[in-house]
Motif scaffolding. Structure first.
Motif, PDB file in Angstrom:
ATOM      1  N   LEU A 162       0.817  -1.211   0.000  1.00 19.52           N
ATOM      2  CA  LEU A 162       0.000   0.000   0.000  1.00 19.52           C
ATOM      3  C   LEU A 162       0.846   1.254   0.000  1.00 19.52           C
ATOM      4  N   THR A 163       0.278   2.343  -0.441  1.00 19.25           N
ATOM      5  CA  THR A 163       0.913   3.641  -0.264  1.00 19.25           C
ATOM      6  C   THR A 163       0.542   4.150   1.125  1.00 19.25           C
TER       7      THR A 163
ATOM      8  N   SER B 150      -0.853   6.992   1.896  1.00 18.74           N
ATOM      9  CA  SER B 150      -2.191   7.596   1.872  1.00 18.74           C
ATOM     10  C   SER B 150      -3.279   6.533   1.884  1.00 18.74           C
ATOM     11  N   LYS B 151      -3.061   5.429   1.183  1.00 15.50           N
ATOM     12  CA  LYS B 151      -4.069   4.365   1.152  1.00 15.50           C
ATOM     13  C   LYS B 151      -4.185   3.682   2.506  1.00 15.50           C
ATOM     14  N   LEU B 152      -3.047   3.470   3.174  1.00 16.98           N
ATOM     15  CA  LEU B 152      -3.099   2.851   4.504  1.00 16.98           C
ATOM     16  C   LEU B 152      -3.743   3.807   5.503  1.00 16.98           C
ATOM     17  N   ARG B 153      -3.459   5.094   5.379  1.00 14.92           N
ATOM     18  CA  ARG B 153      -4.069   6.079   6.260  1.00 14.92           C
ATOM     19  C   ARG B 153      -5.595   6.090   6.069  1.00 14.92           C
ATOM     20  N   ASP B 154      -6.027   6.029   4.823  1.00 12.08           N
ATOM     21  CA  ASP B 154      -7.459   5.996   4.543  1.00 12.08           C
ATOM     22  C   ASP B 154      -8.097   4.726   5.091  1.00 12.08           C
ATOM     23  N   GLN B 155      -7.364   3.621   5.018  1.00  8.75           N
ATOM     24  CA  GLN B 155      -7.883   2.354   5.515  1.00  8.75           C
ATOM     25  C   GLN B 155      -8.075   2.402   7.027  1.00  8.75           C
TER      26      GLN B 155
END
Length: 238
Positions: free
Chosen positions: A228-229, A231-236
């Motif tokens: 994951l990037t 930002s994607k992990l943060r969104d998750q």
């Protein structure tokens, strides 16, 4: 208890190599600083290059960083004679001194301004560890082919992050701060995640401090596990 055989010495050298090839910045930095501040070293050759291990660490049997840090009685005056019984007298060697300084530069640390002495581990020692009775569970020196990480730019990335965040280091995914949670032992600890994975590059390439993101150990593992990037992990997490 100090070491008394070459096998025990090589087991400790192997552990030093393990710390220096660890993905943990904390383990790497701690061992690299021990090497930078040392006065007496065992020198040995890995893939044609000289490596150096501080006598005060490798002179204690089955040593680890945790044991070493908790050993209030550690003393080079104890480990140096123990290693000398195995390898013979230590001495100053101008060639090894030059190699040591190059090794410190390669590690990304600055050698202390002091006089140093060395033992040189003979290369045929590895033969002892592949013969009887070490059929299973014996210790051998491991040789790693790894993609080299530039430790200097990692240190610079952390320094710039602290400057931009009032001296703090925290995870850019979940906000975790090791110093707030663990106190003094957590101060200055964070892992640097490379935005461009080395496995997806081919050979050497230019790297900048801005190419790193500061993350905690858990988020770092999840970034790699999920590919994951940040930002994607943060969104998750949200």
């Amino acid at each position: 208890m100090v070491i008394y055989t070459k096998t025990q010495l090589i087991k400790n050298l192997d552990r030093v190599e393990g710390y220096l090839s660890s993905t943990s910045e904390e383990l790497y930095d701690t061992m690299a600083q021990y090497i930078a501040r040392g006065r007496v070293f065992v020198s040995y050759i890995v893939d044609g290059s000289y490596h150096f291990a501080p006598s005060r660490f490798v002179g204690y049997k089955d040593n680890t960083l945790v044991r070493h840090q908790n050993n209030d009685e550690k003393d080079g005056r104890i480990t140096t004679p123990a290693i000398s019984k195995i390898l013979g007298p230590r001495k100053f060697d101008s060639e090894l001194e030059d190699e040591y300084l190059k090794y410190c530069d390669w590690l990304g640390v600055t050698a202390a301004n002091q006089k140093r002495t060395y033992w040189l581990l003979d290369q045929d020692i590895l033969g002892e560890l592949t013969s009887e009775p070490f059929i299973e569970g014996g210790y051998i020196m491991r040789y790693h082919l790894v993609r080299e990480r530039n430790r200097k730019v990692v240190k610079e990335a952390k320094r710039l992050f602290r400057l931009a965040h009032d001296g703090k280091l925290f995870c850019e995914v979940c906000g975790f701060d090791f110093s707030e949670k663990y106190g003094r032992i957590g101060d200055g600890f964070i892992e640097a995640h490379h935005i461009v994975e080395l496995s997806k590059t081919n050979g050497e390439f230019e790297i900048k401090p801005s190419d790193f993101t500061m993350v905690c150990s858990n988020c770092h593992s999840m970034l790699h596990r999920g590919e994951l990037t940040v930002s994607k992990l943060r969104d998750q997490l949200k």
